[in-house]
Design a protein around this motif. Structure first.
Motif, PDB file in Angstrom:
ATOM      1  N   VAL A 262       0.830  -1.199   0.000  1.00  0.00           N
ATOM      2  CA  VAL A 262       0.000   0.000   0.000  1.00  0.00           C
ATOM      3  C   VAL A 262       0.871   1.258   0.000  1.00  0.00           C
ATOM      4  CG1 VAL A 262      -0.160   0.021   2.536  1.00  0.00           C
ATOM      5  CG2 VAL A 262      -1.968   1.098   1.161  1.00  0.00           C
ATOM      6  N   ARG A 263       0.391   2.317  -0.636  1.00  0.00           N
ATOM      7  CA  ARG A 263       1.116   3.589  -0.700  1.00  0.00           C
ATOM      8  C   ARG A 263       0.900   4.413   0.578  1.00  0.00           C
ATOM      9  NH1 ARG A 263       4.732   5.096  -5.034  1.00  0.00           N
ATOM     10  NH2 ARG A 263       4.184   3.768  -6.810  1.00  0.00           N
ATOM     11  N   PRO A 264       1.867   5.290   0.901  1.00  0.00           N
ATOM     12  CA  PRO A 264       1.707   6.154   2.086  1.00  0.00           C
ATOM     13  C   PRO A 264       0.411   6.961   2.064  1.00  0.00           C
ATOM     14  CG  PRO A 264       3.952   6.303   1.254  1.00  0.00           C
ATOM     15  CD  PRO A 264       3.182   5.485   0.260  1.00  0.00           C
ATOM     16  N   GLU A 265       0.028   7.475   0.900  1.00  0.00           N
ATOM     17  CA  GLU A 265      -1.164   8.332   0.820  1.00  0.00           C
ATOM     18  C   GLU A 265      -2.406   7.637   1.368  1.00  0.00           C
ATOM     19  OE1 GLU A 265      -3.341  11.347  -2.339  1.00  0.00           O
ATOM     20  OE2 GLU A 265      -1.901   9.868  -3.084  1.00  0.00           O
ATOM     21  N   THR A 266      -2.572   6.368   1.033  1.00  0.00           N
ATOM     22  CA  THR A 266      -3.757   5.624   1.478  1.00  0.00           C
ATOM     23  C   THR A 266      -3.822   5.561   2.998  1.00  0.00           C
ATOM     24  OG1 THR A 266      -3.684   4.289  -0.533  1.00  0.00           O
ATOM     25  CG2 THR A 266      -4.975   3.420   1.297  1.00  0.00           C
ATOM     26  N   LEU A 267      -2.717   5.255   3.639  1.00  0.00           N
ATOM     27  CA  LEU A 267      -2.696   5.087   5.092  1.00  0.00           C
ATOM     28  C   LEU A 267      -2.696   6.423   5.832  1.00  0.00           C
ATOM     29  CD1 LEU A 267      -0.174   2.123   5.383  1.00  0.00           C
ATOM     30  CD2 LEU A 267      -2.680   2.030   5.487  1.00  0.00           C
ATOM     31  N   ILE A 268      -1.985   7.402   5.305  1.00  0.00           N
ATOM     32  CA  ILE A 268      -1.964   8.720   5.950  1.00  0.00           C
ATOM     33  C   ILE A 268      -3.367   9.326   5.938  1.00  0.00           C
ATOM     34  CG2 ILE A 268      -1.116  11.101   5.739  1.00  0.00           C
ATOM     35  CD1 ILE A 268       1.575   9.885   4.804  1.00  0.00           C
ATOM     36  N   ASN A 269      -4.075   9.173   4.825  1.00  0.00           N
ATOM     37  CA  ASN A 269      -5.459   9.667   4.757  1.00  0.00           C
ATOM     38  C   ASN A 269      -6.362   8.950   5.752  1.00  0.00           C
ATOM     39  OD1 ASN A 269      -5.598  10.301   1.147  1.00  0.00           O
ATOM     40  ND2 ASN A 269      -4.880  11.578   2.810  1.00  0.00           N
ATOM     41  N   LYS A 270      -6.094   7.682   5.995  1.00  0.00           N
ATOM     42  CA  LYS A 270      -6.950   6.884   6.889  1.00  0.00           C
ATOM     43  C   LYS A 270      -6.624   7.106   8.368  1.00  0.00           C
ATOM     44  CE  LYS A 270      -8.493   2.150   7.757  1.00  0.00           C
ATOM     45  NZ  LYS A 270      -8.427   0.737   7.304  1.00  0.00           N
ATOM     46  N   TYR A 271      -5.340   7.236   8.688  1.00  0.00           N
ATOM     47  CA  TYR A 271      -4.950   7.251  10.100  1.00  0.00           C
ATOM     48  C   TYR A 271      -4.498   8.611  10.636  1.00  0.00           C
ATOM     49  CZ  TYR A 271      -5.168   2.155  10.149  1.00  0.00           C
ATOM     50  OH  TYR A 271      -5.605   0.859  10.091  1.00  0.00           O
ATOM     51  N   PHE A 272      -3.967   9.474   9.779  1.00  0.00           N
ATOM     52  CA  PHE A 272      -3.383  10.725  10.268  1.00  0.00           C
ATOM     53  C   PHE A 272      -4.176  11.967   9.857  1.00  0.00           C
ATOM     54  CE2 PHE A 272       1.020   8.515   9.901  1.00  0.00           C
ATOM     55  CZ  PHE A 272       0.746   7.770  11.037  1.00  0.00           C
ATOM     56  N   ASN A 273      -4.521  12.040   8.586  1.00  0.00           N
ATOM     57  CA  ASN A 273      -5.127  13.278   8.078  1.00  0.00           C
ATOM     58  C   ASN A 273      -5.850  12.959   6.770  1.00  0.00           C
ATOM     59  OD1 ASN A 273      -5.744  15.750   6.973  1.00  0.00           O
ATOM     60  ND2 ASN A 273      -3.733  16.674   7.342  1.00  0.00           N
TER      61      ASN A 273
END
Length: 443
Positions: free
Chosen positions: A330-341
């Protein structure tokens, strides 16, 4: 007086005929600039046609090989690739003495035309050159053309057995949204995964796509003490720091310089359009041009440099894409949008394929290694490849330094974790070393 007029009637046509004959027997000189211009034209059309990075690498490799094999026929300093690439045979020999540089350039143009979509653009460029050459020396041109097209046909026959056509009919990438670690399409276009079967393309020097299979990425975990979480958080923290620095940040400049995304979707209101740029491979092909010009390489060495580098780039993409769809991360964008911002966006638009390893890192590692073998360890240069896209020139003390910057740029851009760039550039250098060791093009 009448006799003088009669004499003129005979003399003037004779002079015109003599001039025409002289004009049509002028030797055709093909220069390194002519070859650079041919490569530049191919890049220009590829940008217009929007080729994915792996496919673009194929477009560079075969025309360069065709040109190289022709010049190697007439220059004992260079060795044919026959037998060095295990599935490649000897090209036809000319039936008569020909202008080898001219034949090489004609083969390059013809094979490039077969590989791009906008054939008419290449035909217009080709025909403009044909007109000049034919006017200078029709016999020399026609003989070189006959041989150049014969070799282009031979290379095309070999090229068409590399499984590319078969991959065009294979299934699309299947998204598994139930497994959080797996790659998901990303904003704004949510495109399907590009080239999921590229590891089935026949390699040039690698014994298989998996020859340099890298170590797996850090195990997926959102535990704050895990290596994976720390790498994800690092990408997010870098972006926050860059937001503070703003336009003055050199890291942003580095990220944008090495972006090389051939298709960036831009949304304005209800409109969506594409901003087109060169691919990572095309950037390194641009660096070949810079290096050959700075070193004042002659015609044959210029083609040699383009060819060896493009072979390394092509195998690097096969190696990298083999891992991308194996680890399927998975790409950083997917997880950052879900967990951080949920409103976070990376500086660079996330390209549509899995994260590990970084394609630009692998390709940069391979290309820089080959270029170092040709031009030396501390070959400094000014890279103006991106100036057509409004980006400033960057200076590098070596090809290795440029590759290292290209790799880390992907973290600054917010599209890769640290492991993907560090392992990726090492993976690419292994590919480059293999090309250097196995392809002996110079005696």
């Amino acid at each position: 007086m009448i006799r003088k007029h009669y004499k003129l009637l005979f003399v003037i046509p004779f002079l015109v005929f003599s001039y025409a004959c002289k004009k049509n027997t002028e030797p055709i000189q093909v220069t390194t600039d002519n070859f650079h211009q041919s490569v530049d034209k191919v890049v220009e059309i590829m940008v217009h046609d929007i080729f994915s990075p792996p496919v673009a690498s194929r477009v560079f490799a075969y025309p360069n090989i065709a040109a190289y094999e022709i010049i190697a026929q007439n220059d004992s300093a260079y060795n044919s690739l026959n037998g060095q690439i295990k599935h490649f045979g000897a090209i036809p020999k000319p039936k008569k003495k020909v202008n080898y540089p001219l034949a090489a350039l004609i083969a390059h143009i013809d094979l490039s035309k077969q590989l791009i979509f906008s054939e008419q653009k290449m035909e217009e460029y080709r025909d403009s050159l044909y007109t000049v050459w034919k006017t200078k020396n029709e016999k020399e041109f026609e003989e070189a053309k006959e041989y150049g097209l014969e070799v282009a046909g031979f290379i095309a026959n070999w090229m068409n057995k590399d499984n590319y056509a078969q991959t065009r009919t294979m299934s699309k990438y299947t998204v598994d949204s139930d497994i959080e670690s797996r790659w998901q399409p990303t904003p704004p276009s949510y495109m399907d995964g590009l080239e999921p079967h590229w590891n089935k393309i026949r390699t040039f020097v690698l014994d298989s796509a998996a020859q340099f299979k890298p170590i797996p990425p850090p195990a997926f975990s959102m535990d704050k003490d895990s290596d994976f979480y720390k790498e994800l958080k690092e990408v997010y923290d870098i972006s926050l720091q860059l937001d503070k620095e703003g336009d003055t940040s050199e890291k942003i400049e580095i990220a944008q310089f090495w972006d090389c995304n051939p298709y960036v979707s831009v949304t304005r209101g209800h409109l969506m359009f594409a901003v087109k740029k060169i691919t990572p491979g095309a950037h390194w092909i641009g660096i070949v041009k810079i290096a050959t010009k700075k070193s004042e390489s002659d015609f044959n060495k210029t083609i040699y440099a383009y060819t060896k580098t493009s072979i390394a780039i092509a195998d690097a993409f096969i190696s990298c894409w083999d891992e991308k769809y194996r680890s399927n991360l998975v790409r950083p964008e997917t997880l950052i949008n879900k967990y951080f911002n949920d409103e976070w966006k990376p500086i660079l638009q996330t390209p549509p394929f899995p994260e590990y390893t970084s394609g630009h890192s692998v390709v940069s590692g391979a290309a820089s290694t080959v270029l170092t073998s040709i031009f030396g360890d501390n070959f400094d240069f000014k890279d103006d490849t991106e100036t057509p896209y409004g980006l400033p020139v960057r200076s590098f003390p070596s090809f290795k330094a440029a590759a290292d910057e290209a790799a880390i740029s992907r973290m600054y851009g917010g599209i890769h974790y640290r492991a993907a760039v560090e392992v990726g550039v090492g993976q690419g250098r292994k590919v480059g070393d293999l090309v250097v060791e196995n392809i002996k093009m110079i005696n």
